[in-house]
Scaffold this motif. Structure first.
Motif, PDB file in Angstrom:
ATOM      1  N   LEU A 197      33.700  10.415 -69.979  1.00 55.14           N
ATOM      2  CA  LEU A 197      33.959   8.827 -70.223  1.00 55.14           C
ATOM      3  C   LEU A 197      35.138   8.314 -69.430  1.00 55.14           C
ATOM      4  N   THR A 198      36.063   9.192 -68.745  1.00 56.13           N
ATOM      5  CA  THR A 198      37.056   8.623 -68.447  1.00 56.13           C
ATOM      6  C   THR A 198      37.543   9.220 -67.056  1.00 56.13           C
ATOM      7  N   GLY A 199      36.906  10.515 -66.869  1.00 51.16           N
ATOM      8  CA  GLY A 199      37.400  11.031 -65.593  1.00 51.16           C
ATOM      9  C   GLY A 199      38.667  11.871 -65.594  1.00 51.16           C
ATOM     10  N   GLY A 200      39.289  11.819 -66.471  1.00 50.36           N
ATOM     11  CA  GLY A 200      40.536  12.517 -66.840  1.00 50.36           C
ATOM     12  C   GLY A 200      40.622  13.904 -67.430  1.00 50.36           C
ATOM     13  N   PRO A 201      41.613  14.420 -68.119  1.00 49.60           N
ATOM     14  CA  PRO A 201      41.761  15.689 -68.450  1.00 49.60           C
ATOM     15  C   PRO A 201      40.644  15.779 -69.669  1.00 49.60           C
ATOM     16  N   VAL A 202      40.217  17.017 -70.141  1.00 45.04           N
ATOM     17  CA  VAL A 202      39.555  17.171 -71.262  1.00 45.04           C
ATOM     18  C   VAL A 202      40.483  16.926 -72.353  1.00 45.04           C
ATOM     19  N   MET A 203      41.519  17.112 -72.320  1.00 42.94           N
ATOM     20  CA  MET A 203      42.427  16.630 -73.532  1.00 42.94           C
ATOM     21  C   MET A 203      43.754  16.303 -73.088  1.00 42.94           C
ATOM     22  N   SER A 204      44.427  15.478 -74.047  1.00 42.97           N
ATOM     23  CA  SER A 204      45.527  14.667 -73.349  1.00 42.97           C
ATOM     24  C   SER A 204      46.899  15.525 -72.933  1.00 42.97           C
ATOM     25  N   LEU A 205      46.783  16.813 -73.335  1.00 48.12           N
ATOM     26  CA  LEU A 205      48.017  17.430 -73.148  1.00 48.12           C
ATOM     27  C   LEU A 205      47.604  18.983 -72.455  1.00 48.12           C
ATOM     28  N   LEU A 206      46.323  19.195 -72.168  1.00 49.05           N
ATOM     29  CA  LEU A 206      45.974  20.439 -71.757  1.00 49.05           C
ATOM     30  C   LEU A 206      45.108  20.125 -70.413  1.00 49.05           C
ATOM     31  N   ASP A 207      45.188  20.740 -69.252  1.00 48.50           N
ATOM     32  CA  ASP A 207      44.250  20.331 -68.405  1.00 48.50           C
ATOM     33  C   ASP A 207      43.897  21.572 -67.662  1.00 48.50           C
ATOM     34  N   CYS A 208      42.641  21.863 -66.992  1.00 46.87           N
ATOM     35  CA  CYS A 208      41.937  22.991 -66.827  1.00 46.87           C
ATOM     36  C   CYS A 208      41.060  22.858 -65.681  1.00 46.87           C
ATOM     37  N   TYR A 209      41.241  24.072 -65.069  1.00 49.69           N
ATOM     38  CA  TYR A 209      40.584  24.107 -63.338  1.00 49.69           C
ATOM     39  C   TYR A 209      39.924  25.545 -63.141  1.00 49.69           C
ATOM     40  N   LEU A 210      38.895  25.559 -62.599  1.00 46.54           N
ATOM     41  CA  LEU A 210      38.353  26.742 -62.059  1.00 46.54           C
ATOM     42  C   LEU A 210      38.326  26.754 -60.635  1.00 46.54           C
ATOM     43  N   LEU A 211      39.066  27.745 -60.158  1.00 43.99           N
ATOM     44  CA  LEU A 211      39.392  28.219 -58.583  1.00 43.99           C
ATOM     45  C   LEU A 211      38.620  29.303 -57.976  1.00 43.99           C
ATOM     46  N   ARG A 212      38.123  29.125 -56.783  1.00 45.92           N
ATOM     47  CA  ARG A 212      37.563  30.209 -56.223  1.00 45.92           C
ATOM     48  C   ARG A 212      37.837  30.280 -54.786  1.00 45.92           C
ATOM     49  N   PHE A 213      38.145  31.762 -54.252  1.00 43.94           N
ATOM     50  CA  PHE A 213      38.864  31.690 -53.081  1.00 43.94           C
ATOM     51  C   PHE A 213      38.371  33.205 -52.424  1.00 43.94           C
ATOM     52  N   GLY A 214      38.569  33.341 -51.241  1.00 43.07           N
ATOM     53  CA  GLY A 214      38.459  34.436 -50.363  1.00 43.07           C
ATOM     54  C   GLY A 214      39.716  35.128 -50.097  1.00 43.07           C
TER      55      GLY A 214
END
Length: 347
Positions: free
Chosen positions: A253-270
């Motif tokens: 709904l906002t494009g912001g973090p899933v929660m106001s004080l925790l931010d989450c990512y998924l990274l993939r690299f070679g």
């Protein structure tokens, strides 16, 4: 005018009779005052970055089995093992970083972790097993390996397991930050004041969201982010500035973090190392797939699937896979730093 100033200074000097410094300190202490210039901690430089720490799955998995044998959710509320690095400040406070707490939680078939709620934001990332569900404000969220489940601040949540084997997940919470701020609160069940939720089907079509007042809340209306969908998204993502493919879990709904004080990512690299970068936030990383090496400050950590490691505040970090591609799930306190206007990033 000069003569007046000189006379004032003379009177002030006469009235300031010499006193023993010990007497002055005693008077200050009785008045709850302290001289800043005598404070050994004032204006000192920031301590050097702490070292990252690795929890090897090969080492901790047998110890998780031991927790199953000695503890039951019926007796201890939650069967949880805390991830506490061998750093004095973390040992004293039982925390994983200055602002984040990470734990391993286990549930057996037929078990239930009873409902409660708290002001701390929390998430669950499933490490092993399936067949359980987390019920958040009445909405059932199935738990499969790699899924992210949110239990935002002051939402009622419980866990039930109707599968066929143990399920193990990573908990991450902003407990240390809230303890420092004095905002921690906890309420056990039974459930009361159940708020309305929005069905996940309302967000099933890309670029279309429901018109709802839910946008005024500080967390996502979607409580479950399936790994299959997120993994497909990161595979299609363009390279980020550090060279990895990176997606952010967001509030639709906002494009912001899933929660106001925790931010989450998924990274993939070679096998090519990502560009070293450091930020003012800290992070807990989980190896969702593959194996690799991470350089964290002056330390190199070698990890494989299901290993967990930390990246402390303002510590330079770079990652690379050792065989094929590797995928990391990362939970950070970056949003805390942004909201406090303390965010810094240095590539």
């Amino acid at each position: 005018m000069q003569s007046v100033v000189a006379e004032m200074r003379k009177v002030a000097a006469m009235s300031a009779a010499p006193r023993e410094i010990s007497d002055v300190r005693k008077a200050w202490k009785e008045a709850n005052l302290a001289p800043l210039w005598e404070n050994a901690k004032a204006h000192r430089p920031a301590p050097p970055p702490a070292a990252g720490y690795l929890w090897s799955w090969d080492k901790i998995r047998p110890l998780i089995t031991a927790a199953i044998e000695v503890a039951s959710p019926e007796a201890v509320e939650r069967r949880v093992l805390q991830l506490v690095p061998p750093i004095p400040e973390c040992q004293d406070e039982q925390q994983t970083s200055r602002t984040l707490a990470a734990n391993i939680q286990i549930l057996l078939p037929g078990e239930k972790a009873r409902p409660h709620r708290h002001t701390m934001n929390a998430l669950r990332f499933v490490l092993e097993g399936s067949g359980a569900a987390t019920i958040v404000d009445g909405k059932s969220c199935p738990m499969e390996e790699g899924d992210l489940i949110l239990t935002p601040a002051w939402t009622w949540h419980e866990h039930v397991h109707q599968g066929s084997g143990p399920i193990i997940w990573l908990d991450a919470l902003d407990v240390p930050f809230q303890q420092y701020m004095g905002t921690g609160a906890f309420q056990p069940g039974p459930v009361a004041e159940m708020p309305e939720t929005v069905a996940d089907a309302a967000f099933a079509v890309a670029n279309v969201v429901p018109d709802t007042s839910y946008a005024t809340r500080d967390y996502s209306p979607v409580f479950r982010y399936p790994y299959a969908s997120t993994s497909a998204a990161v595979a299609a993502a363009p390279p980020a500035r550090d060279g990895s493919r990176r997606v952010r879990y967001v509030n639709p709904l906002t494009g912001g973090p899933v929660m106001s004080l925790l931010d989450c990512y998924l990274l993939r690299f070679g096998s090519t190392p990502t560009q070293p970068r450091r930020v003012s936030g800290s992070a807990i990383c989980f190896a969702a797939a593959g194996s690799g090496r991470s350089t964290i400050g002056d330390t190199e950590i070698e990890w494989q699937k299901n290993d967990i490691f930390s990246i402390p505040h303002w510590t330079r970090a770079s990652h690379r896979a050792t065989r094929g591609d590797a995928t990391l799930f990362m939970v950070t306190d970056d949003e805390v730093m942004r909201r406090l206007e303390l965010w810094r990033e240095e590539p």
